[in-house]
Motif scaffolding. Structure first.
Motif, PDB file in Angstrom:
ATOM      1  N   TRP A 207      27.657  51.248  29.224  1.00 24.44           N
ATOM      2  CA  TRP A 207      26.802  51.453  30.391  1.00 24.44           C
ATOM      3  C   TRP A 207      26.322  50.074  30.857  1.00 24.44           C
ATOM      4  N   VAL A 208      26.704  49.705  32.081  1.00 20.08           N
ATOM      5  CA  VAL A 208      26.400  48.367  32.586  1.00 20.08           C
ATOM      6  C   VAL A 208      25.135  48.407  33.432  1.00 20.08           C
ATOM      7  N   GLY A 209      24.105  47.710  32.979  1.00 18.26           N
ATOM      8  CA  GLY A 209      22.850  47.654  33.712  1.00 18.26           C
ATOM      9  C   GLY A 209      23.051  47.051  35.095  1.00 18.26           C
ATOM     10  N   GLY A 210      22.602  47.770  36.116  1.00 12.33           N
ATOM     11  CA  GLY A 210      22.767  47.287  37.482  1.00 12.33           C
ATOM     12  C   GLY A 210      24.004  47.839  38.159  1.00 12.33           C
ATOM     13  N   ARG A 211      24.886  48.461  37.401  1.00 15.22           N
ATOM     14  CA  ARG A 211      26.075  49.066  37.969  1.00 15.22           C
ATOM     15  C   ARG A 211      26.143  50.559  37.648  1.00 15.22           C
ATOM     16  N   THR A 212      26.303  50.903  36.383  1.00 16.37           N
ATOM     17  CA  THR A 212      26.406  52.321  36.045  1.00 16.37           C
ATOM     18  C   THR A 212      25.057  52.927  35.656  1.00 16.37           C
ATOM     19  N   ILE A 213      24.037  52.091  35.498  1.00 15.42           N
ATOM     20  CA  ILE A 213      22.682  52.582  35.263  1.00 15.42           C
ATOM     21  C   ILE A 213      21.708  51.569  35.870  1.00 15.42           C
ATOM     22  N   THR A 214      20.688  52.061  36.565  1.00 22.48           N
ATOM     23  CA  THR A 214      19.682  51.171  37.160  1.00 22.48           C
ATOM     24  C   THR A 214      18.299  51.556  36.652  1.00 22.48           C
ATOM     25  N   VAL A 215      17.354  50.690  36.901  1.00 25.96           N
ATOM     26  CA  VAL A 215      15.971  50.971  36.506  1.00 25.96           C
ATOM     27  C   VAL A 215      15.470  52.230  37.211  1.00 25.96           C
ATOM     28  N   GLN A 216      15.791  52.353  38.501  1.00 32.29           N
ATOM     29  CA  GLN A 216      15.318  53.527  39.249  1.00 32.29           C
ATOM     30  C   GLN A 216      15.957  54.806  38.716  1.00 32.29           C
ATOM     31  N   ASP A 217      17.250  54.729  38.334  1.00 23.50           N
ATOM     32  CA  ASP A 217      17.907  55.904  37.727  1.00 23.50           C
ATOM     33  C   ASP A 217      17.108  56.403  36.529  1.00 23.50           C
ATOM     34  N   LEU A 218      16.642  55.483  35.718  1.00 21.00           N
ATOM     35  CA  LEU A 218      15.945  55.846  34.487  1.00 21.00           C
ATOM     36  C   LEU A 218      14.591  56.481  34.782  1.00 21.00           C
ATOM     37  N   PHE A 219      13.859  55.938  35.754  1.00 18.68           N
ATOM     38  CA  PHE A 219      12.585  56.579  36.106  1.00 18.68           C
ATOM     39  C   PHE A 219      12.834  57.949  36.732  1.00 18.68           C
ATOM     40  N   ASP A 220      13.939  58.092  37.472  1.00 17.49           N
ATOM     41  CA  ASP A 220      14.278  59.411  38.048  1.00 17.49           C
ATOM     42  C   ASP A 220      14.565  60.424  36.950  1.00 17.49           C
ATOM     43  N   GLU A 221      14.985  59.927  35.772  1.00 14.30           N
ATOM     44  CA  GLU A 221      15.271  60.818  34.642  1.00 14.30           C
ATOM     45  C   GLU A 221      14.061  60.981  33.728  1.00 14.30           C
ATOM     46  N   ALA A 222      12.878  60.629  34.253  1.00 13.49           N
ATOM     47  CA  ALA A 222      11.597  60.883  33.579  1.00 13.49           C
ATOM     48  C   ALA A 222      11.315  59.973  32.388  1.00 13.49           C
ATOM     49  N   PHE A 223      11.951  58.810  32.342  1.00 14.82           N
ATOM     50  CA  PHE A 223      11.540  57.822  31.329  1.00 14.82           C
ATOM     51  C   PHE A 223      10.188  57.247  31.756  1.00 14.82           C
ATOM     52  N   GLN A 224       9.288  57.081  30.781  1.00 16.05           N
ATOM     53  CA  GLN A 224       7.961  56.563  31.117  1.00 16.05           C
ATOM     54  C   GLN A 224       7.910  55.047  31.147  1.00 16.05           C
ATOM     55  N   ALA A 225       8.848  54.382  30.470  1.00 12.54           N
ATOM     56  CA  ALA A 225       8.874  52.913  30.458  1.00 12.54           C
ATOM     57  C   ALA A 225      10.313  52.459  30.279  1.00 12.54           C
ATOM     58  N   VAL A 226      10.601  51.294  30.837  1.00 11.82           N
ATOM     59  CA  VAL A 226      11.936  50.702  30.718  1.00 11.82           C
ATOM     60  C   VAL A 226      11.788  49.276  30.205  1.00 11.82           C
ATOM     61  N   PHE A 227      12.573  48.929  29.203  1.00 11.01           N
ATOM     62  CA  PHE A 227      12.598  47.558  28.696  1.00 11.01           C
ATOM     63  C   PHE A 227      13.946  46.927  29.061  1.00 11.01           C
ATOM     64  N   ILE A 228      13.904  45.738  29.632  1.00  5.28           N
ATOM     65  CA  ILE A 228      15.124  45.017  30.013  1.00  5.28           C
ATOM     66  C   ILE A 228      15.373  43.895  29.003  1.00  5.28           C
ATOM     67  N   GLY A 229      16.483  44.011  28.291  1.00  6.86           N
ATOM     68  CA  GLY A 229      16.843  42.981  27.307  1.00  6.86           C
ATOM     69  C   GLY A 229      18.324  42.662  27.426  1.00  6.86           C
ATOM     70  N   VAL A 230      18.723  42.239  28.616  1.00 10.01           N
ATOM     71  CA  VAL A 230      20.152  42.055  28.889  1.00 10.01           C
ATOM     72  C   VAL A 230      20.661  40.653  28.585  1.00 10.01           C
ATOM     73  N   GLY A 231      19.780  39.792  28.086  1.00  5.72           N
ATOM     74  CA  GLY A 231      20.239  38.457  27.702  1.00  5.72           C
ATOM     75  C   GLY A 231      20.572  37.590  28.905  1.00  5.72           C
ATOM     76  N   ALA A 232      21.151  36.444  28.614  1.00  7.11           N
ATOM     77  CA  ALA A 232      21.558  35.498  29.667  1.00  7.11           C
ATOM     78  C   ALA A 232      23.031  35.195  29.422  1.00  7.11           C
ATOM     79  N   GLY A 233      23.888  36.069  29.943  1.00  5.71           N
ATOM     80  CA  GLY A 233      25.292  35.998  29.559  1.00  5.71           C
ATOM     81  C   GLY A 233      26.221  35.393  30.584  1.00  5.71           C
ATOM     82  N   LEU A 234      25.677  34.694  31.574  1.00 11.23           N
ATOM     83  CA  LEU A 234      26.539  34.088  32.585  1.00 11.23           C
ATOM     84  C   LEU A 234      26.877  32.657  32.160  1.00 11.23           C
ATOM     85  N   PRO A 235      28.120  32.383  31.775  1.00 13.53           N
ATOM     86  CA  PRO A 235      28.446  31.043  31.249  1.00 13.53           C
ATOM     87  C   PRO A 235      28.293  29.953  32.301  1.00 13.53           C
ATOM     88  N   ARG A 236      27.907  28.772  31.847  1.00 13.05           N
ATOM     89  CA  ARG A 236      27.888  27.593  32.711  1.00 13.05           C
ATOM     90  C   ARG A 236      29.122  26.754  32.409  1.00 13.05           C
TER      91      ARG A 236
END
Length: 476
Positions: A207-236
């Motif tokens: 499940w790719v954050g921002g593509r197949t699942i979004t923060v708004q999707d999760l609140f629409d599914e009645a989650f009370q809180a969302v934690f974002i821990g997606v790291g910094a994975g864009l190589p330089r």
């Protein structure tokens, strides 16, 4: 701590250090002075009660030591292996002033490895019973790395239902795709994840954050809180000519193929290794060291580490550098790539380096590397670029309400981890930029405490710190 001889370990992916026996651990613990004011604990981002757990080990009581560690640390077997203790707890140890601090990390590793839990709850807390999961209390974590695992482990032991959405096909984030097997066996991470699963945490893979699942999707599914821990994975990258040749990899891709894809075990696993006999790795951090030592184990005849400052300025752990040098790593210090050369088939064949010299210290106190105008070439058929990462834009662009700093990372309240969006929390590299596993876990722990306070009210643990407000603009 005992370890495999360098000439043997460079041919395999088995863990370099073999761990303490009980007698060794008790003897090392006996060196601890049990200070009235344990300054070592102040150096730990997740507040491990170091004095208490070592005190139990002095008596040979592994069970009590494990329970003490688990009060604050969700991943002790991981931390005992990969945390930079020399600049944290061990760096603060009073014995460090006399030259040899207590080996706190190794004792933590021993305790986590030695303790035999009889249930998932015991594995996560050291206690025999945890509260029943309350399905009406739902928290989602986007990203399955150390920060999210800390949130999931902490909240699940309080009876809060946690769902973790991970983009890759295994949870663990950098613990599985980045850190090699010889530093952190995958079985360790798998054991921790398995305990969380048995305690009610649900992992949703691919499940790719921002593509197949979004923060708004999760609140629409009645989650009370969302934690974002997606790291910094864009190589330089270096942005020099020839960097697009076949055989030039980012460290993220190279290590992911070797670690997550198990390229080292091809054809037992499906990912083929990229052949490289003359290997150049650019960078001086822990990721560069992991890539170089992986290349040696993948059959390289010579691995050269290119770094534009001297060995003294390398940001990697000293232990990792010493291990790599013992295994045959060649250093090209005070050099910087200016271009890569290739053959008619588009494969890399060499790199041109410019010699550097150190100038005055910069704002961070490190001497600035300056150009000399002197160049030389070295051959290579594989090059790995390990000069840092940036924030992956996928989730950030899909969440316009998130306030970001000038470097593109998420801004959070430094006490709670809450972002500019109510009940949306963040922690780890997506906030600080590329940092350490233990700092990501510390951020996850702060956010988890605040989420628990809001969802459980007076039933939340009483060690929740007071709120001070303020916003952290992280430095990378």
């Amino acid at each position: 701590m005992p370890e495999q001889p360098a000439r043997e370990r460079v041919k395999n992916f088995t863990e370099v250090t073999t761990g303490y026996t009980l007698d060794m651990a008790v003897a090392e613990a006996a060196r601890c002075l049990q200070c009235k004011k344990p300054v070592c604990q102040a150096g730990c981002p997740v507040e491990v009660p170091i004095k208490a757990f070592i005190g139990h080990l002095q008596k040979g009581d592994v069970t009590a030591a494990y329970k003490a560690i688990r009060e604050t640390n969700s991943l002790p077997a991981v931390c005992g292996r990969v945390c930079p203790q020399e600049v944290q707890c061990e760096g603060a140890c009073v014995l460090a002033k006399k030259g040899e601090p207590v080996c706190i990390g190794r004792l933590e590793r021993f305790t986590a490895d030695e303790y035999a839990a009889r249930s998932a709850c015991e594995q996560l807390t050291g206690d025999k019973a945890c509260p029943m999961i309350r399905e009406e209390l739902k928290v989602a974590c986007i990203g399955g790395g150390p920060a999210s695992l800390t949130v999931a482990g902490y909240l699940s032991t309080l009876g809060i239902k946690v769902h973790v959405y991970e983009a890759l096909h295994e949870p663990g984030g950098v613990l599985v795709y980045g850190i090699p097997e010889f530093r952190l066996p995958k079985a360790i991470v798998k054991r921790e994840v398995q305990a969380m699963t048995e305690n009610g945490v649900e992992f949703h893979l691919n499940w790719v954050g921002g593509r197949t699942i979004t923060v708004q999707d999760l609140f629409d599914e009645a989650f009370q809180a969302v934690f974002i821990g997606v790291g910094a994975g864009l190589p330089r990258f270096l942005k020099v000519p020839g960097e697009d040749l076949t055989g030039v990899f980012s460290a993220n891709e190279y290590l992911s193929r070797a670690n997550l894809g198990r390229a080292y075990a091809f054809p037992e696993y499906d990912t083929p290794p990229f052949p490289g006999k003359q290997v150049v790795v650019v960078g001086g951090g822990n990721v560069a060291m992991d890539a170089a030592r992986t290349a040696m184990r993948m059959g390289a005849e010579k691995v050269s580490l290119v770094y534009r400052r001297t060995k003294n300025e390398m940001p990697c752990r000293l232990e990792e550098l010493e291990h790599a040098l013992d295994e045959g790593l060649h250093l090209e210090i005070l050099t910087n790539p200016v271009s890569f050369a290739g053959d008619d088939a588009g494969r890399v064949t060499g790199v041109t380096l410019e010699r550097m010299k150190l100038g005055d210290p910069d704002e961070a106190g490190r001497c600035t590397p300056n150009c000399t105008g002197e160049y030389f070439d070295i051959p290579c058929d594989l090059a790995v670029i390990a000069v840092g990462t940036g924030p992956n834009p996928l989730l950030l662009e899909a969440t316009p309400g998130l306030k970001r700093n000038r470097r593109g990372y998420i801004e959070v309240n430094e006490d709670t981890g809450e972002t500019s969006m109510p009940n949306v929390f963040a922690g780890g590299d997506i906030v600080t930029g590329a940092a350490t596993v233990i700092l990501a876990m510390g951020a996850g722990r702060r956010a988890a405490k605040e989420i628990a306070r809001r969802l459980l009210g007076s039933d939340a643990p009483q060690d929740v710190p007071p709120l001070h407000g303020g916003v952290l603009e992280a430095q990378d």
